[in-house]
Design a protein around this motif. Structure first.
Motif, PDB file in Angstrom:
ATOM      1  N   PHE A  39       0.857  -1.181   0.000  1.00  0.00           N
ATOM      2  CA  PHE A  39       0.000   0.000   0.000  1.00  0.00           C
ATOM      3  C   PHE A  39       0.896   1.234   0.000  1.00  0.00           C
ATOM      4  N   ALA A  40       0.561   2.220  -0.815  1.00  0.00           N
ATOM      5  CA  ALA A  40       1.370   3.440  -0.882  1.00  0.00           C
ATOM      6  C   ALA A  40       0.471   4.646  -1.137  1.00  0.00           C
ATOM      7  N   ARG A  41       1.006   5.815  -0.776  1.00  0.00           N
ATOM      8  CA  ARG A  41       0.317   7.078  -1.044  1.00  0.00           C
ATOM      9  C   ARG A  41       1.341   8.195  -1.039  1.00  0.00           C
ATOM     10  N   GLU A  42       1.264   9.075  -2.024  1.00  0.00           N
ATOM     11  CA  GLU A  42       2.108  10.271  -2.099  1.00  0.00           C
ATOM     12  C   GLU A  42       3.593   9.945  -1.953  1.00  0.00           C
ATOM     13  N   GLY A  43       4.042   8.921  -2.665  1.00  0.00           N
ATOM     14  CA  GLY A  43       5.459   8.581  -2.679  1.00  0.00           C
ATOM     15  C   GLY A  43       5.976   7.914  -1.427  1.00  0.00           C
ATOM     16  N   ALA A  44       5.075   7.379  -0.596  1.00  0.00           N
ATOM     17  CA  ALA A  44       5.497   6.711   0.636  1.00  0.00           C
ATOM     18  C   ALA A  44       4.836   5.341   0.743  1.00  0.00           C
ATOM     19  N   THR A  45       5.584   4.365   1.243  1.00  0.00           N
ATOM     20  CA  THR A  45       5.041   3.039   1.514  1.00  0.00           C
ATOM     21  C   THR A  45       4.305   3.085   2.843  1.00  0.00           C
ATOM     22  N   LEU A  46       3.065   2.609   2.859  1.00  0.00           N
ATOM     23  CA  LEU A  46       2.248   2.663   4.071  1.00  0.00           C
ATOM     24  C   LEU A  46       2.120   1.313   4.765  1.00  0.00           C
ATOM     25  N   GLY A  47       2.046   0.249   3.978  1.00  0.00           N
ATOM     26  CA  GLY A  47       1.879  -1.077   4.555  1.00  0.00           C
ATOM     27  C   GLY A  47       2.382  -2.131   3.593  1.00  0.00           C
ATOM     28  N   VAL A  48       2.978  -3.194   4.126  1.00  0.00           N
ATOM     29  CA  VAL A  48       3.541  -4.272   3.302  1.00  0.00           C
ATOM     30  C   VAL A  48       3.115  -5.609   3.877  1.00  0.00           C
ATOM     31  N   GLY A  49       2.639  -6.486   3.002  1.00  0.00           N
ATOM     32  CA  GLY A  49       2.340  -7.857   3.381  1.00  0.00           C
ATOM     33  C   GLY A  49       3.122  -8.777   2.459  1.00  0.00           C
ATOM     34  N   ALA A  50       3.679  -9.859   3.002  1.00  0.00           N
ATOM     35  CA  ALA A  50       4.550 -10.698   2.173  1.00  0.00           C
ATOM     36  C   ALA A  50       4.661 -12.108   2.722  1.00  0.00           C
ATOM     37  N   GLY A  51       5.139 -13.010   1.851  1.00  0.00           N
ATOM     38  CA  GLY A  51       5.520 -14.358   2.274  1.00  0.00           C
ATOM     39  C   GLY A  51       4.372 -15.262   2.674  1.00  0.00           C
ATOM     40  N   GLN A  52       3.158 -14.982   2.206  1.00  0.00           N
ATOM     41  CA  GLN A  52       2.003 -15.782   2.584  1.00  0.00           C
ATOM     42  C   GLN A  52       1.596 -16.739   1.471  1.00  0.00           C
ATOM     43  N   MET A  53       0.918 -17.818   1.840  1.00  0.00           N
ATOM     44  CA  MET A  53       0.376 -18.756   0.848  1.00  0.00           C
ATOM     45  C   MET A  53      -0.801 -18.125   0.112  1.00  0.00           C
ATOM     46  N   SER A  54      -1.510 -17.230   0.797  1.00  0.00           N
ATOM     47  CA  SER A  54      -2.708 -16.616   0.254  1.00  0.00           C
ATOM     48  C   SER A  54      -2.487 -15.128   0.031  1.00  0.00           C
ATOM     49  N   ARG A  55      -2.884 -14.635  -1.133  1.00  0.00           N
ATOM     50  CA  ARG A  55      -2.714 -13.207  -1.434  1.00  0.00           C
ATOM     51  C   ARG A  55      -3.592 -12.338  -0.546  1.00  0.00           C
ATOM     52  N   VAL A  56      -4.796 -12.791  -0.252  1.00  0.00           N
ATOM     53  CA  VAL A  56      -5.674 -11.992   0.611  1.00  0.00           C
ATOM     54  C   VAL A  56      -5.080 -11.887   2.018  1.00  0.00           C
ATOM     55  N   ASP A  57      -4.375 -12.917   2.461  1.00  0.00           N
ATOM     56  CA  ASP A  57      -3.709 -12.840   3.765  1.00  0.00           C
ATOM     57  C   ASP A  57      -2.593 -11.798   3.742  1.00  0.00           C
ATOM     58  N   PHE A 104      -4.318 -11.231  -8.765  1.00  0.00           N
ATOM     59  CA  PHE A 104      -5.264 -11.591  -7.716  1.00  0.00           C
ATOM     60  C   PHE A 104      -6.077 -12.782  -8.227  1.00  0.00           C
ATOM     61  N   PRO A 105      -5.977 -13.944  -7.578  1.00  0.00           N
ATOM     62  CA  PRO A 105      -6.696 -15.120  -8.065  1.00  0.00           C
ATOM     63  C   PRO A 105      -8.203 -15.050  -7.814  1.00  0.00           C
ATOM     64  N   PHE A 106      -8.594 -14.231  -6.827  1.00  0.00           N
ATOM     65  CA  PHE A 106      -9.996 -14.062  -6.473  1.00  0.00           C
ATOM     66  C   PHE A 106     -10.256 -12.583  -6.177  1.00  0.00           C
ATOM     67  N   PRO A 107     -11.517 -12.158  -6.186  1.00  0.00           N
ATOM     68  CA  PRO A 107     -11.829 -10.760  -5.869  1.00  0.00           C
ATOM     69  C   PRO A 107     -11.579 -10.383  -4.410  1.00  0.00           C
ATOM     70  N   ASP A 108     -11.448 -11.369  -3.515  1.00  0.00           N
ATOM     71  CA  ASP A 108     -11.392 -11.057  -2.086  1.00  0.00           C
ATOM     72  C   ASP A 108     -10.225 -10.140  -1.704  1.00  0.00           C
ATOM     73  N   GLY A 109      -9.072 -10.278  -2.374  1.00  0.00           N
ATOM     74  CA  GLY A 109      -7.926  -9.421  -2.055  1.00  0.00           C
ATOM     75  C   GLY A 109      -8.199  -7.969  -2.396  1.00  0.00           C
ATOM     76  N   VAL A 110      -8.843  -7.741  -3.539  1.00  0.00           N
ATOM     77  CA  VAL A 110      -9.198  -6.384  -3.947  1.00  0.00           C
ATOM     78  C   VAL A 110     -10.256  -5.818  -3.012  1.00  0.00           C
ATOM     79  N   GLU A 111     -11.213  -6.635  -2.637  1.00  0.00           N
ATOM     80  CA  GLU A 111     -12.272  -6.189  -1.714  1.00  0.00           C
ATOM     81  C   GLU A 111     -11.689  -5.813  -0.359  1.00  0.00           C
ATOM     82  N   GLU A 112     -10.734  -6.594   0.112  1.00  0.00           N
ATOM     83  CA  GLU A 112     -10.086  -6.307   1.397  1.00  0.00           C
ATOM     84  C   GLU A 112      -9.290  -5.009   1.315  1.00  0.00           C
ATOM     85  N   ALA A 113      -8.610  -4.792   0.191  1.00  0.00           N
ATOM     86  CA  ALA A 113      -7.838  -3.556   0.009  1.00  0.00           C
ATOM     87  C   ALA A 113      -8.762  -2.346  -0.013  1.00  0.00           C
TER      88      ALA A 113
END
Length: 202
Positions: A110-128, A152-161
């Protein structure tokens, strides 16, 4: 942000090493006050990554691969949503995509105005990964852009974002459910761009 101001902000954090193309005198003075902090000055063009091979041990052998040197080609970026990104979202998308390149898969940034706000990584599931990025964020994600290193394999990741406040998404595309994912973005009023290329860092 001025180098000295950047150094002042970094000095507030727990940091052991900073790598940058250069450090001005005032920034060095500010950072010198931190114990056990190392400054690494690297050439702006990098360390000839095109010649570097990555070696990964696997059972019974070794995987040899080249570094991920892929760059976004503006001509190949495809707006797939009903709403196109505005200028700020375009700029942030490119930034977030670059950050995602250096994050372990499944990478969500997640980013805004040239800054990183949140990072998720290393999971089996993209929504996780999305949920972890939201949890790790230290400021509001309202109006942010989210980048994904693979589709995104499913809509759930986009919905969560979107639930967290993201307004735009950049991702490779290529899922058999792209239609469902795009439909979710349209339903949520999000702009979505496909890059046609993906990153996968393991």
């Amino acid at each position: 942000m001025r180098p000295a101001a950047t150094a002042e902000e970094v000095a507030k954090l727990f940091v052991e090493c900073i790598a940058a193309p250069g450090f001005d005198a005032r920034a060095k003075e500010i950072l010198a006050a931190k114990k056990n902090l190392r400054l690494l000055e690297l050439p702006p063009e990098g360390l000839e990554p095109e010649r570097e091979l990555q070696l990964k041990r696997i059972l019974g052998g070794m995987l040899v691969q080249q570094s991920d040197l892929g760059q976004l080609n503006p001509a190949e970026l495809k707006v797939v949503s009903k709403r196109a990104p505005d200028d700020e979202e375009w700029s942030t998308m490119k930034f977030a995509w670059t950050v995602a390149k250096h994050v372990k898969s499944n990478a969500i940034v997640f980013a805004r105005e040239g800054a990183t706000l949140g990072v998720g990584a290393g999971q089996m599931s993209r929504v996780d990964s999305v949920k972890i990025a939201v949890m790790k964020a230290q400021s509001s994600l309202q109006g942010s852009v989210v980048a994904s290193d693979a589709f995104f394999p499913f809509p759930d990741g986009v919905e969560e974002a979107a639930r967290a406040g993201a307004r735009a998404v950049i991702q490779p595309g290529g899922s058999v459910r792209d239609h469902d994912v795009i439909a979710a973005a349209d339903r949520l009023g999000m702009a979505m761009v496909f890059t046609g290329m993906r990153h996968f860092m393991h």
